[in-house]
Design a protein around this motif. Sequence first.
Motif, PDB file in Angstrom:
ATOM      1  N   LEU A  52       0.822  -1.210   0.000  1.00  0.00           N
ATOM      2  CA  LEU A  52       0.000   0.000   0.000  1.00  0.00           C
ATOM      3  C   LEU A  52       0.853   1.256   0.000  1.00  0.00           C
ATOM      4  O   LEU A  52       2.007   1.257   0.441  1.00  0.00           O
ATOM      5  CB  LEU A  52      -0.902   0.004   1.233  1.00  0.00           C
ATOM      6  CG  LEU A  52      -1.866  -1.181   1.398  1.00  0.00           C
ATOM      7  CD1 LEU A  52      -2.698  -0.996   2.644  1.00  0.00           C
ATOM      8  CD2 LEU A  52      -2.742  -1.361   0.169  1.00  0.00           C
ATOM      9  N   THR A  53       0.266   2.331  -0.497  1.00  0.00           N
ATOM     10  CA  THR A  53       0.946   3.628  -0.453  1.00  0.00           C
ATOM     11  C   THR A  53       0.917   4.157   0.981  1.00  0.00           C
ATOM     12  O   THR A  53       0.164   3.667   1.836  1.00  0.00           O
ATOM     13  CB  THR A  53       0.257   4.639  -1.371  1.00  0.00           C
ATOM     14  OG1 THR A  53      -1.066   4.893  -0.859  1.00  0.00           O
ATOM     15  CG2 THR A  53       0.165   4.106  -2.797  1.00  0.00           C
ATOM     16  N   ASP A  75      -0.345   6.940   2.014  1.00  0.00           N
ATOM     17  CA  ASP A  75      -1.687   7.473   2.298  1.00  0.00           C
ATOM     18  C   ASP A  75      -2.662   6.343   2.630  1.00  0.00           C
ATOM     19  O   ASP A  75      -3.498   6.478   3.536  1.00  0.00           O
ATOM     20  CB  ASP A  75      -2.203   8.277   1.107  1.00  0.00           C
ATOM     21  CG  ASP A  75      -1.493   9.610   0.961  1.00  0.00           C
ATOM     22  OD1 ASP A  75      -0.880  10.074   1.941  1.00  0.00           O
ATOM     23  OD2 ASP A  75      -1.546  10.189  -0.153  1.00  0.00           O
ATOM     24  N   GLU A  76      -2.566   5.246   1.910  1.00  0.00           N
ATOM     25  CA  GLU A  76      -3.460   4.113   2.167  1.00  0.00           C
ATOM     26  C   GLU A  76      -3.188   3.487   3.529  1.00  0.00           C
ATOM     27  O   GLU A  76      -4.131   3.104   4.245  1.00  0.00           O
ATOM     28  CB  GLU A  76      -3.307   3.077   1.049  1.00  0.00           C
ATOM     29  CG  GLU A  76      -3.912   3.536  -0.276  1.00  0.00           C
ATOM     30  CD  GLU A  76      -3.471   2.705  -1.463  1.00  0.00           C
ATOM     31  OE1 GLU A  76      -4.121   2.801  -2.519  1.00  0.00           O
ATOM     32  OE2 GLU A  76      -2.458   1.964  -1.350  1.00  0.00           O
ATOM     33  N   LYS A  77      -1.934   3.403   3.905  1.00  0.00           N
ATOM     34  CA  LYS A  77      -1.601   2.865   5.231  1.00  0.00           C
ATOM     35  C   LYS A  77      -2.131   3.780   6.328  1.00  0.00           C
ATOM     36  O   LYS A  77      -2.651   3.305   7.351  1.00  0.00           O
ATOM     37  CB  LYS A  77      -0.088   2.659   5.354  1.00  0.00           C
ATOM     38  CG  LYS A  77       0.429   1.488   4.539  1.00  0.00           C
ATOM     39  CD  LYS A  77       1.908   1.223   4.755  1.00  0.00           C
ATOM     40  CE  LYS A  77       2.775   2.242   4.094  1.00  0.00           C
ATOM     41  NZ  LYS A  77       4.222   1.872   4.123  1.00  0.00           N
ATOM     42  N   GLN A 117      -4.672   5.739   6.031  1.00  0.00           N
ATOM     43  CA  GLN A 117      -6.132   5.635   5.975  1.00  0.00           C
ATOM     44  C   GLN A 117      -6.617   4.420   6.762  1.00  0.00           C
ATOM     45  O   GLN A 117      -7.614   4.487   7.495  1.00  0.00           O
ATOM     46  CB  GLN A 117      -6.573   5.531   4.511  1.00  0.00           C
ATOM     47  CG  GLN A 117      -8.075   5.659   4.298  1.00  0.00           C
ATOM     48  CD  GLN A 117      -8.426   5.725   2.815  1.00  0.00           C
ATOM     49  OE1 GLN A 117      -7.662   6.278   2.018  1.00  0.00           O
ATOM     50  NE2 GLN A 117      -9.566   5.159   2.456  1.00  0.00           N
ATOM     51  N   ILE A 118      -5.920   3.301   6.639  1.00  0.00           N
ATOM     52  CA  ILE A 118      -6.291   2.101   7.388  1.00  0.00           C
ATOM     53  C   ILE A 118      -6.085   2.320   8.880  1.00  0.00           C
ATOM     54  O   ILE A 118      -6.910   1.926   9.708  1.00  0.00           O
ATOM     55  CB  ILE A 118      -5.484   0.883   6.891  1.00  0.00           C
ATOM     56  CG1 ILE A 118      -5.981   0.463   5.507  1.00  0.00           C
ATOM     57  CG2 ILE A 118      -5.601  -0.286   7.873  1.00  0.00           C
ATOM     58  CD1 ILE A 118      -5.237  -0.703   4.900  1.00  0.00           C
ATOM     59  N   ASP A 120     -13.990   0.485   3.832  1.00  0.00           N
ATOM     60  CA  ASP A 120     -13.003   1.532   3.576  1.00  0.00           C
ATOM     61  C   ASP A 120     -12.235   1.209   2.291  1.00  0.00           C
ATOM     62  O   ASP A 120     -11.843   0.063   2.053  1.00  0.00           O
ATOM     63  CB  ASP A 120     -12.032   1.632   4.762  1.00  0.00           C
ATOM     64  CG  ASP A 120     -11.096   2.811   4.642  1.00  0.00           C
ATOM     65  OD1 ASP A 120     -11.382   3.848   5.253  1.00  0.00           O
ATOM     66  OD2 ASP A 120     -10.081   2.692   3.931  1.00  0.00           O
ATOM     67  N   GLU A 121     -11.986   2.215   1.456  1.00  0.00           N
ATOM     68  CA  GLU A 121     -11.347   1.989   0.153  1.00  0.00           C
ATOM     69  C   GLU A 121      -9.930   1.426   0.296  1.00  0.00           C
ATOM     70  O   GLU A 121      -9.497   0.592  -0.507  1.00  0.00           O
ATOM     71  CB  GLU A 121     -11.318   3.293  -0.651  1.00  0.00           C
ATOM     72  CG  GLU A 121     -12.686   3.745  -1.144  1.00  0.00           C
ATOM     73  CD  GLU A 121     -13.359   2.674  -1.991  1.00  0.00           C
ATOM     74  OE1 GLU A 121     -12.686   2.087  -2.863  1.00  0.00           O
ATOM     75  OE2 GLU A 121     -14.573   2.426  -1.775  1.00  0.00           O
ATOM     76  N   ALA A 122      -9.203   1.871   1.306  1.00  0.00           N
ATOM     77  CA  ALA A 122      -7.845   1.366   1.497  1.00  0.00           C
ATOM     78  C   ALA A 122      -7.866  -0.099   1.939  1.00  0.00           C
ATOM     79  O   ALA A 122      -7.007  -0.897   1.539  1.00  0.00           O
ATOM     80  CB  ALA A 122      -7.101   2.213   2.530  1.00  0.00           C
ATOM     81  N   LYS A 124      -8.464  -2.157  -1.044  1.00  0.00           N
ATOM     82  CA  LYS A 124      -7.225  -2.277  -1.829  1.00  0.00           C
ATOM     83  C   LYS A 124      -6.336  -3.368  -1.230  1.00  0.00           C
ATOM     84  O   LYS A 124      -5.765  -4.193  -1.963  1.00  0.00           O
ATOM     85  CB  LYS A 124      -6.495  -0.928  -1.806  1.00  0.00           C
ATOM     86  CG  LYS A 124      -5.202  -0.901  -2.592  1.00  0.00           C
ATOM     87  CD  LYS A 124      -5.421  -0.820  -4.067  1.00  0.00           C
ATOM     88  CE  LYS A 124      -4.123  -0.562  -4.820  1.00  0.00           C
ATOM     89  NZ  LYS A 124      -3.602   0.810  -4.578  1.00  0.00           N
TER      90      LYS A 124
END
Length: 308
Positions: free
Chosen positions: A175-176, A178-180, A182-183, A197-199, A202
């Motif tokens: 994950l990027t 930002d995604e990390k 977000q989680i 959640d979108e992340a 992913k």
Amino acid sequence: MRKQLGISSCLQTNFAQSKGGVMTLKLTKPAHRISSVADFVEYVMKWRRGGKKPVAFRGESYLGWTTRPKVFRPDVDLYEHERKAIRDLISIHPQEFKDDQTMFDRLVRMQHFELPTRLLDVSINPLVALYFATSEQRIDGKLVDGKVQALFLPDERQRYFDSDRVSLMANMSNLTSDEKRQIAAAQKKDIEEFNEDEAVKKLLSFVRLEKPYFEAKVVAQHLKLPVFVRPKMSNRRIIAQSGAFIIYGIRSLARSTEDEELRLSRAIVPAEKKSEIRDQLEQLGIHASSLFPEIDKAAGYIVKRYTN
């Protein structure tokens, strides 16, 4: 007070507040100071916590180092670029990873080639940990003490290489930044909201490349608490070192009370005893050539042996 990551700096500790994913610990009992291999073996045979034996051991050449995966360390400064670093290495050397079936397999190989990952090396052989703790280390020109840490975790925090939970934690590295984040921010949501959640979706997409059957029922807590992993014995170095790993998922602001099960108790290897203990370990067949079976390591060991 010292700062560590879920780590006990002595045989027993009291856990205080966590800040920035780093635990603040209060020492309550002095650690044992190792005087010889025989002394260490005697100590290990009695090493218990709550009546339980250690799951694994880790040796570090400097007593003052914080124990955490290298990619999480601020001095390494790679966490924000974890995904790119992994993709770069696979892009440059695809043949090295062609037989790896899972992201955990790839992380193990990357760890072998010294790319910082979210894996922490441990060993089920305490003498191997002692070997690494006796490595000569200087801080400001002065020889410093090392440490052997014993890992204590309950059965439910122990997994094998093919575990679903391990797949989730390993694929966090895909994950990027930002995604990390977000989680991490979505941790407090209930399980249905968390999985929407979108992340998280992913993350699930990466896991399903390995396990198509995987359902969208990810528990946030399972991504946050590190687990002990028994790997495939498919790597010569892992076999030689009786190796295993602790894998970490979310680097969060979790309070330490949420991970009261993880304990690392330590024994100290005094700087002045390191050379003597290394010599004793060599007599028992624990040396660079046996632990690092690659030919360059063996050659280096042979040269050092005869020039000394």
